[in-house]
Design a protein around this motif. Sequence first.
Motif, mmCIF file in Angstrom:
data_model
loop_
_atom_site.group_PDB
_atom_site.id
_atom_site.type_symbol
_atom_site.label_atom_id
_atom_site.label_comp_id
_atom_site.label_asym_id
_atom_site.label_seq_id
_atom_site.Cartn_x
_atom_site.Cartn_y
_atom_site.Cartn_z
ATOM 1 N N PHE A 230 0.797 -1.221 0.000
ATOM 2 C CA PHE A 230 0.000 0.000 0.000
ATOM 3 C C PHE A 230 0.835 1.280 0.000
ATOM 4 O O PHE A 230 0.659 2.151 -0.858
ATOM 5 N N LEU A 231 1.730 1.427 0.963
ATOM 6 C CA LEU A 231 2.471 2.689 1.061
ATOM 7 C C LEU A 231 3.338 2.958 -0.171
ATOM 8 O O LEU A 231 3.302 4.071 -0.714
ATOM 9 N N PRO A 232 4.127 1.992 -0.666
ATOM 10 C CA PRO A 232 4.905 2.290 -1.876
ATOM 11 C C PRO A 232 4.051 2.500 -3.123
ATOM 12 O O PRO A 232 4.481 3.155 -4.067
ATOM 13 N N ALA A 233 2.838 1.974 -3.115
ATOM 14 C CA ALA A 233 1.938 2.199 -4.257
ATOM 15 C C ALA A 233 1.300 3.572 -4.212
ATOM 16 O O ALA A 233 1.073 4.194 -5.264
ATOM 17 N N TYR A 234 1.043 4.077 -3.006
ATOM 18 C CA TYR A 234 0.250 5.306 -2.879
ATOM 19 C C TYR A 234 1.064 6.559 -2.552
ATOM 20 O O TYR A 234 0.846 7.620 -3.148
ATOM 21 N N VAL A 235 1.994 6.471 -1.628
ATOM 22 C CA VAL A 235 2.703 7.667 -1.166
ATOM 23 C C VAL A 235 3.389 8.432 -2.304
ATOM 24 O O VAL A 235 3.319 9.671 -2.351
ATOM 25 N N PRO A 236 4.061 7.764 -3.261
ATOM 26 C CA PRO A 236 4.674 8.526 -4.350
ATOM 27 C C PRO A 236 3.678 9.343 -5.170
ATOM 28 O O PRO A 236 4.043 10.391 -5.729
#
Length: 296
Positions: A230-236
Amino acid sequence: MTAPFEIEKGRAAAWFRTLRDDIVSSFEHLEDTHAEGPMAEMAAGRFDVSETTRTSDDGSDAGGGLMSVMRGGRLFEKVGVNISTVYGTLGERAQKAMAARGVPGMAHDPRFWASGISLVAHMQNPHAPAVHMNTRMFWTPGAWWFGGGSDLNPCIEYPDDTAHFHATQQSHLDSHGTEIYPKLKEWADEYFYIPHRNRARGVGGIFMDDRNTGDWEADFALTQDIGRAFLPAYVPLVEKRKSQVWSEADKDVQLIHRGLYAEYNLVYDRGTKFGLETGHDANAVLMSLPPLAKWV
């Protein structure tokens, strides 16, 4: 002797808490580091954290969790990251729904245990996409399973954002078998669809339910990697769009799109229905709704 599945239940609940903590920390860091562009002059947002409780029909304890909500931040207009672990006896409606889905033994023994994390983020900037994520474990005396996923909900679509979101999820899932990601992507396309609008809620993602291959460790590992993606998919995507200037017309598009999101969650979403039918805290269940929306 440890009761059946007590160790597995504990491991699952602990993982959802760890994932929650990582996401809350990451989102507050995004707020702190937004120094230029729209809304940067505002105070950095912080999560308000409160405990949620659930009681059974006879008034006894039936579990609860943590509701963490940030409102009016620099980047996040409203974001909630909830975890819960609930248990007890399913009501008649929920019991019938589970039996209809083929849950073994549900017609005769309605006891259950469920734990999970649920997240929805609605952004200040119309160019930054809204997002949803949840993962969960469900247990009954006759069965156990995992479910969840994440999907992107931009009101202004950028193909490169969509491509990054999907590619990151696939990179986390391919180690579990290259057939997994295409299957869960197709499932998300079917599940996050609004029949009365004849359109998808967003640009998709991954989704699964009733995941029980007979190998608890393998299914738990897959569930963890859905969360880790989730975080690497969304934060960028947030970092890319956070300083982009928007117009009143862009904001209007965002509010109308949020109306679609609200319609889906109130009419079709399984988690919303289950939470309300089993007596969980209504504010936590309806945390997913946007702070403002518009219909034309």
